[in-house]
Design a protein around this motif. Sequence first.
Motif, PDB file in Angstrom:
ATOM      1  N   ALA A 106       0.825  -1.207   0.000  1.00 58.43           N
ATOM      2  CA  ALA A 106       0.000   0.000   0.000  1.00 58.43           C
ATOM      3  C   ALA A 106       0.862   1.261   0.000  1.00 58.43           C
ATOM      4  CB  ALA A 106      -0.940  -0.002   1.209  1.00 58.43           C
ATOM      5  N   ILE A 107       1.853   1.330   0.882  1.00 57.38           N
ATOM      6  CA  ILE A 107       2.685   2.542   0.937  1.00 57.38           C
ATOM      7  C   ILE A 107       3.640   2.611  -0.245  1.00 57.38           C
ATOM      8  CG2 ILE A 107       4.477   1.639   2.486  1.00 57.38           C
ATOM      9  CD1 ILE A 107       3.037   5.220   2.518  1.00 57.38           C
ATOM     10  N   VAL A 108       4.163   1.471  -0.681  1.00 51.26           N
ATOM     11  CA  VAL A 108       5.048   1.458  -1.852  1.00 51.26           C
ATOM     12  C   VAL A 108       4.278   1.918  -3.093  1.00 51.26           C
ATOM     13  CG1 VAL A 108       6.342  -0.053  -3.425  1.00 51.26           C
ATOM     14  CG2 VAL A 108       6.673  -0.225  -0.957  1.00 51.26           C
ATOM     15  N   GLY A 109       3.074   1.409  -3.263  1.00 52.33           N
ATOM     16  CA  GLY A 109       2.243   1.819  -4.394  1.00 52.33           C
ATOM     17  C   GLY A 109       1.870   3.293  -4.337  1.00 52.33           C
ATOM     18  N   ALA A 110       1.597   3.787  -3.134  1.00 52.84           N
ATOM     19  CA  ALA A 110       1.223   5.193  -2.988  1.00 52.84           C
ATOM     20  C   ALA A 110       2.398   6.115  -3.317  1.00 52.84           C
ATOM     21  CB  ALA A 110       0.729   5.450  -1.568  1.00 52.84           C
ATOM     22  N   ILE A 111       3.582   5.789  -2.832  1.00 56.04           N
ATOM     23  CA  ILE A 111       4.757   6.622  -3.126  1.00 56.04           C
ATOM     24  C   ILE A 111       5.120   6.530  -4.606  1.00 56.04           C
ATOM     25  CG2 ILE A 111       7.235   6.898  -2.695  1.00 56.04           C
ATOM     26  CD1 ILE A 111       6.665   6.109   0.229  1.00 56.04           C
ATOM     27  N   THR A 112       5.013   5.344  -5.175  1.00 53.25           N
ATOM     28  CA  THR A 112       5.273   5.176  -6.599  1.00 53.25           C
ATOM     29  C   THR A 112       4.299   6.014  -7.421  1.00 53.25           C
ATOM     30  OG1 THR A 112       6.095   2.940  -6.211  1.00 53.25           O
ATOM     31  CG2 THR A 112       5.453   3.479  -8.466  1.00 53.25           C
ATOM     32  N   GLY A 113       3.032   5.978  -7.047  1.00 55.53           N
ATOM     33  CA  GLY A 113       2.026   6.779  -7.734  1.00 55.53           C
ATOM     34  C   GLY A 113       2.291   8.272  -7.616  1.00 55.53           C
ATOM     35  N   ALA A 114       2.730   8.716  -6.447  1.00 61.77           N
ATOM     36  CA  ALA A 114       3.064  10.131  -6.265  1.00 61.77           C
ATOM     37  C   ALA A 114       4.247  10.524  -7.141  1.00 61.77           C
ATOM     38  CB  ALA A 114       3.355  10.419  -4.796  1.00 61.77           C
ATOM     39  N   GLY A 115       5.230   9.647  -7.249  1.00 56.03           N
ATOM     40  CA  GLY A 115       6.378   9.925  -8.111  1.00 56.03           C
ATOM     41  C   GLY A 115       5.987  10.011  -9.579  1.00 56.03           C
ATOM     42  N   ILE A 116       5.119   9.092 -10.000  1.00 56.00           N
ATOM     43  CA  ILE A 116       4.647   9.109 -11.390  1.00 56.00           C
ATOM     44  C   ILE A 116       3.816  10.361 -11.657  1.00 56.00           C
ATOM     45  CG2 ILE A 116       3.129   7.950 -13.056  1.00 56.00           C
ATOM     46  CD1 ILE A 116       4.079   5.280 -11.794  1.00 56.00           C
ATOM     47  N   ALA A 117       2.954  10.715 -10.711  1.00 55.81           N
ATOM     48  CA  ALA A 117       2.123  11.910 -10.884  1.00 55.81           C
ATOM     49  C   ALA A 117       2.974  13.176 -10.945  1.00 55.81           C
ATOM     50  CB  ALA A 117       1.121  12.017  -9.740  1.00 55.81           C
ATOM     51  N   GLY A 118       4.058  13.207 -10.180  1.00 59.91           N
ATOM     52  CA  GLY A 118       4.896  14.394 -10.151  1.00 59.91           C
ATOM     53  C   GLY A 118       5.835  14.530 -11.328  1.00 59.91           C
ATOM     54  N   PHE A 119       6.473  13.427 -11.723  1.00 57.91           N
ATOM     55  CA  PHE A 119       7.536  13.525 -12.728  1.00 57.91           C
ATOM     56  C   PHE A 119       7.510  12.429 -13.780  1.00 57.91           C
ATOM     57  CE2 PHE A 119       9.090  15.802  -9.023  1.00 57.91           C
ATOM     58  CZ  PHE A 119       9.456  17.013  -9.606  1.00 57.91           C
ATOM     59  N   GLY A 120       6.490  11.606 -13.798  1.00 58.50           N
ATOM     60  CA  GLY A 120       6.405  10.555 -14.799  1.00 58.50           C
ATOM     61  C   GLY A 120       7.080   9.266 -14.345  1.00 58.50           C
ATOM     62  N   ALA A 121       6.956   8.252 -15.156  1.00 60.77           N
ATOM     63  CA  ALA A 121       7.456   6.924 -14.810  1.00 60.77           C
ATOM     64  C   ALA A 121       8.971   6.875 -14.666  1.00 60.77           C
ATOM     65  CB  ALA A 121       7.006   5.909 -15.858  1.00 60.77           C
ATOM     66  N   SER A 122       9.680   7.814 -15.283  1.00 59.96           N
ATOM     67  CA  SER A 122      11.137   7.817 -15.177  1.00 59.96           C
ATOM     68  C   SER A 122      11.618   8.210 -13.783  1.00 59.96           C
ATOM     69  CB  SER A 122      11.744   8.763 -16.217  1.00 59.96           C
ATOM     70  OG  SER A 122      11.316  10.095 -15.976  1.00 59.96           O
TER      71      SER A 122
ATOM     72  N   VAL B  85      10.643   6.815 -11.072  1.00 60.29           N
ATOM     73  CA  VAL B  85      10.544   5.629 -10.212  1.00 60.29           C
ATOM     74  C   VAL B  85      11.768   4.745 -10.393  1.00 60.29           C
ATOM     75  CG1 VAL B  85       9.164   3.574  -9.712  1.00 60.29           C
ATOM     76  CG2 VAL B  85       8.034   5.705 -10.352  1.00 60.29           C
ATOM     77  N   HIS B  86      12.288   4.249  -9.291  1.00 60.14           N
ATOM     78  CA  HIS B  86      13.385   3.271  -9.329  1.00 60.14           C
ATOM     79  C   HIS B  86      12.752   1.882  -9.446  1.00 60.14           C
ATOM     80  CE1 HIS B  86      15.833   6.369  -6.847  1.00 60.14           C
ATOM     81  NE2 HIS B  86      15.904   6.624  -8.124  1.00 60.14           N
ATOM     82  N   TRP B  87      12.533   1.462 -10.673  1.00 60.41           N
ATOM     83  CA  TRP B  87      11.782   0.236 -10.921  1.00 60.41           C
ATOM     84  C   TRP B  87      12.494  -1.011 -10.412  1.00 60.41           C
ATOM     85  CZ3 TRP B  87       6.902   0.832 -11.614  1.00 60.41           C
ATOM     86  CH2 TRP B  87       6.420   1.991 -12.200  1.00 60.41           C
ATOM     87  N   ALA B  88      13.799  -0.996 -10.352  1.00 64.56           N
ATOM     88  CA  ALA B  88      14.534  -2.158  -9.826  1.00 64.56           C
ATOM     89  C   ALA B  88      14.202  -2.367  -8.344  1.00 64.56           C
ATOM     90  CB  ALA B  88      16.037  -1.965 -10.014  1.00 64.56           C
ATOM     91  N   GLU B  89      14.099  -1.283  -7.587  1.00 65.40           N
ATOM     92  CA  GLU B  89      13.723  -1.385  -6.170  1.00 65.40           C
ATOM     93  C   GLU B  89      12.291  -1.908  -6.022  1.00 65.40           C
ATOM     94  OE1 GLU B  89      15.313  -1.008  -3.212  1.00 65.40           O
ATOM     95  OE2 GLU B  89      17.132  -0.823  -4.386  1.00 65.40           O
ATOM     96  N   ILE B  90      11.405  -1.421  -6.864  1.00 67.37           N
ATOM     97  CA  ILE B  90      10.009  -1.899  -6.833  1.00 67.37           C
ATOM     98  C   ILE B  90       9.986  -3.399  -7.119  1.00 67.37           C
ATOM     99  CG2 ILE B  90       7.710  -1.657  -7.863  1.00 67.37           C
ATOM    100  CD1 ILE B  90       8.595   0.848  -6.347  1.00 67.37           C
ATOM    101  N   GLY B  91      10.762  -3.831  -8.088  1.00 68.51           N
ATOM    102  CA  GLY B  91      10.839  -5.261  -8.418  1.00 68.51           C
ATOM    103  C   GLY B  91      11.330  -6.095  -7.246  1.00 68.51           C
ATOM    104  N   LYS B  92      12.341  -5.606  -6.528  1.00 64.61           N
ATOM    105  CA  LYS B  92      12.852  -6.330  -5.361  1.00 64.61           C
ATOM    106  C   LYS B  92      11.764  -6.473  -4.293  1.00 64.61           C
ATOM    107  CE  LYS B  92      17.579  -4.606  -5.732  1.00 64.61           C
ATOM    108  NZ  LYS B  92      18.567  -3.730  -5.077  1.00 64.61           N
TER     109      LYS B  92
END
Length: 147
Positions: free
Chosen positions: A117-133, A135-142
């Motif tokens: 829940a918190i990882v998804g929320a922070i990821t969403g905030a990052g995408i909303a602010g600056f786009g998918a780039s 996000v550190h996708w490798a960390e999300i994958g881990k």
Amino acid sequence: MYPGEYTFLFGLGMAFAFLNSYGIGANDVSNSFSAAVGSKALNLKQAVLITSVCEFLGAFLMGSSTTDTIKGGLIDVALFEPQLELLLLAMVCSLVGSSTWVLFTSSRGWPVSTTHAIVGAITGAGIAGFGASAVHWAEIGKIIISR
């Protein structure tokens, strides 16, 4: 940014952080001790006491790596440096989303991952602010693989 200009946002963040902690605690207690309380091996008071001590010690003694990942490993916080108030807003929005989702699902007895829940929320905030780039996708994958 002037001192005190965003105090209301900080206060709102604190309120939702408390709600998030409440939801996480309620979720962890029910997952960890439902069988022990249900079988009468422990009463509810004992389960809450044991959980309180264990949750605190776990966060205090072993939570630094998790905290480091959550606070700066999921999104590129350097992008927020020109506008630090935007980072505050992003984190408050993440807390609002996470706490609302965890409390909503827990109130209905649905399974929920408080970490996701918190990882998804922070990821969403990052995408909303600056786009998918942002996000550190490798960390999300881990994180996804580890759960």
